[in-house]
Design a protein around this motif. Structure first.
Motif, PDB file in Angstrom:
ATOM      1  N   ARG A  72       0.884  -1.288  -0.077  1.00  0.00           N
ATOM      2  CA  ARG A  72       0.076   0.071  -0.245  1.00  0.00           C
ATOM      3  C   ARG A  72       0.770   1.226  -0.064  1.00  0.00           C
ATOM      4  O   ARG A  72       0.562   2.434  -0.564  1.00  0.00           O
ATOM      5  CB  ARG A  72      -0.859  -0.015   1.041  1.00  0.00           C
ATOM      6  N   GLU A  73       1.980   1.177   0.730  1.00  0.00           N
ATOM      7  CA  GLU A  73       2.792   2.362   0.689  1.00  0.00           C
ATOM      8  C   GLU A  73       3.403   2.980  -0.483  1.00  0.00           C
ATOM      9  O   GLU A  73       4.054   4.010  -0.422  1.00  0.00           O
ATOM     10  CB  GLU A  73       3.882   2.171   1.908  1.00  0.00           C
ATOM     11  N   TYR A  75       1.809   3.569  -2.969  1.00  0.00           N
ATOM     12  CA  TYR A  75       0.816   4.427  -3.602  1.00  0.00           C
ATOM     13  C   TYR A  75       0.590   5.479  -2.601  1.00  0.00           C
ATOM     14  O   TYR A  75       0.913   5.538  -1.332  1.00  0.00           O
ATOM     15  CB  TYR A  75      -0.482   3.688  -3.987  1.00  0.00           C
ATOM     16  N   PRO A  76      -0.008   6.718  -3.251  1.00  0.00           N
ATOM     17  CA  PRO A  76      -0.032   7.860  -2.544  1.00  0.00           C
ATOM     18  C   PRO A  76      -1.009   7.370  -1.387  1.00  0.00           C
ATOM     19  O   PRO A  76      -2.050   6.722  -1.547  1.00  0.00           O
ATOM     20  CB  PRO A  76      -0.817   8.900  -3.525  1.00  0.00           C
ATOM     21  N   MET A  77      -0.915   8.111  -0.233  1.00  0.00           N
ATOM     22  CA  MET A  77      -1.483   7.706   1.057  1.00  0.00           C
ATOM     23  C   MET A  77      -2.924   8.427   1.157  1.00  0.00           C
ATOM     24  O   MET A  77      -3.155   9.002   2.259  1.00  0.00           O
ATOM     25  CB  MET A  77      -0.718   7.894   2.264  1.00  0.00           C
ATOM     26  N   ASP A  78      -3.677   8.725   0.197  1.00  0.00           N
ATOM     27  CA  ASP A  78      -4.907   9.220   0.195  1.00  0.00           C
ATOM     28  C   ASP A  78      -6.208   8.263  -0.695  1.00  0.00           C
ATOM     29  O   ASP A  78      -5.476   7.108  -0.918  1.00  0.00           O
ATOM     30  CB  ASP A  78      -5.035  10.610  -0.573  1.00  0.00           C
ATOM     31  N   ARG A  79      -7.198   8.796  -0.592  1.00  0.00           N
ATOM     32  CA  ARG A  79      -8.425   7.887  -1.061  1.00  0.00           C
ATOM     33  C   ARG A  79      -8.213   7.643  -2.623  1.00  0.00           C
ATOM     34  O   ARG A  79      -8.449   6.704  -3.062  1.00  0.00           O
ATOM     35  CB  ARG A  79      -9.611   9.018  -1.268  1.00  0.00           C
ATOM     36  N   VAL A  80      -7.596   8.515  -3.533  1.00  0.00           N
ATOM     37  CA  VAL A  80      -7.371   8.343  -4.917  1.00  0.00           C
ATOM     38  C   VAL A  80      -6.169   7.140  -4.837  1.00  0.00           C
ATOM     39  O   VAL A  80      -6.136   6.095  -5.745  1.00  0.00           O
ATOM     40  CB  VAL A  80      -6.833   9.645  -5.605  1.00  0.00           C
ATOM     41  N   GLY A  81      -5.169   7.343  -4.236  1.00  0.00           N
ATOM     42  CA  GLY A  81      -4.078   6.370  -4.139  1.00  0.00           C
ATOM     43  C   GLY A  81      -4.582   5.064  -3.607  1.00  0.00           C
ATOM     44  O   GLY A  81      -4.297   4.028  -4.185  1.00  0.00           O
ATOM     45  N   TYR A  82      -5.489   5.009  -2.424  1.00  0.00           N
ATOM     46  CA  TYR A  82      -5.884   3.675  -2.185  1.00  0.00           C
ATOM     47  C   TYR A  82      -6.896   2.891  -3.154  1.00  0.00           C
ATOM     48  O   TYR A  82      -6.633   1.829  -3.567  1.00  0.00           O
ATOM     49  CB  TYR A  82      -6.884   4.084  -0.947  1.00  0.00           C
ATOM     50  N   LYS A 156     -15.288   5.653  12.270  1.00  0.00           N
ATOM     51  CA  LYS A 156     -14.825   5.089  11.300  1.00  0.00           C
ATOM     52  C   LYS A 156     -14.988   3.542  11.241  1.00  0.00           C
ATOM     53  O   LYS A 156     -15.084   2.987  10.296  1.00  0.00           O
ATOM     54  CB  LYS A 156     -13.115   5.383  11.380  1.00  0.00           C
TER      55      LYS A 156
END
Length: 195
Positions: A72-73, A75-82, A156
Motif C-alpha cells: 500500500r505504501e 501508492y499515495p496515502m490518500d483516497r485516490v491512491g487507495y 470510522k
C-alpha cells in the motif's frame, strides 16, 4: 472429487502464498500471512456454499495471492491512491492466478472466469461474484475486524462495518450474525447497522 488441475493449481497457489515474508500468529501457531488468509477464504467458502464451483474455489484461494509484492505504501496515502492500489491489486492477483491456471492445464474460458471473479466484476449481478464477496466479508468480520477495532475510532469503524454489510447478500447477512463476536464488537456492529 478434485481434479488433477485443481489439486496442482491449489498447491501452486499455496506455495506462492507460503513465500509471504509477513507472519500472523493464530492460536499460538505462526503462519505466512497470505497463506493463512487463503486457507480461511477456502474454508469459509466450503462451509458457506459447499457446492461452489471450481472457479469460485480457486478465486477464493487466490484472492490475495502474493499481495505483499504490491505494498500500500508504494501508492499515495490518500483516497485516490487507495482506490488505484485496490484496482491494480485485483489485476495483479488475476494475472498471477491466470499464469498458474495455464500451467495447470485449464482452458482460456475457465481462466477468464476465474479472472472475472477475482476482479469482482458485476457485483450484486453475478451470482458467483456475489458469493465470493460474501465470503470475503465473512472472513473479514470473523478474523480481521478485531485488529481494526484497535486502530480506528468508533465512527470510522461503524462506516467500515456498514460498507462491508452493504456489499453482502441476505444469505451473507444471516451467516455473519452466526459469528461468535465479542460482546463489544457485536454491539459495534448493531450500532453501525442501527439494530
Amino acid at each position: 472429487m478434485k481434479t488433477i488441475p485443481f489439486l496442482n493449481a491449489s498447491a501452486w497457489i499455496d506455495a506462492e502464498n507460503e513465500a509471504d515474508p509477513n507472519n500472523e500468529i493464530y492460536q499460538d501457531v505462526t503462519y505466512p500471512k497470505e497463506l493463512l488468509y487463503s486457507d480461511r477464504m477456502y474454508e469459509k467458502l466450503m462451509t458457506f456454499q459447499p457446492s461452489a464451483s471450481e472457479a469460485v474455489q480457486i478465486a477464493a484461494k487466490a484472492q490475495h495471492i502474493c499481495r505483499w509484492k504490491m505494498p500500500r505504501e508504494t501508492y499515495p496515502m490518500d483516497r485516490v491512491g487507495y482506490l488505484k492500489w485496490r484496482e491494480d491489486l485485483k489485476k495483479f492477483h488475476s494475472k498471477t492466478t491466470a499464469d498458474i491456471l495455464k500451467k495447470a492445464g485449464y482452458d482460456d474460458t475457465f481462466i477468464d472466469r476465474v479472472s472475472f471473479l477475482i476482479e469482482k466484476k458485476l457485483l450484486k449481478k453475478d451470482e458467483e461474484t456475489q458469493l465470493l464477496e460474501d465470503v470475503i466479508c465473512l472472513v473479514f468480520l470473523e478474523f480481521y475486524l478485531n485488529p481494526f477495532v484497535h486502530k480506528h475510532d468508533t465512527e470510522k469503524l461503524k462506516n467500515i462495518i456498514l460498507k462491508t454489510w452493504n456489499k453482502m447478500s441476505d444469505k451473507g447477512h444471516q451467516e455473519a450474525l452466526k459469528i461468535n463476536f465479542s460482546p463489544e464488537n457485536f454491539q459495534l456492529i448493531k450500532d453501525a447497522l442501527g439494530l
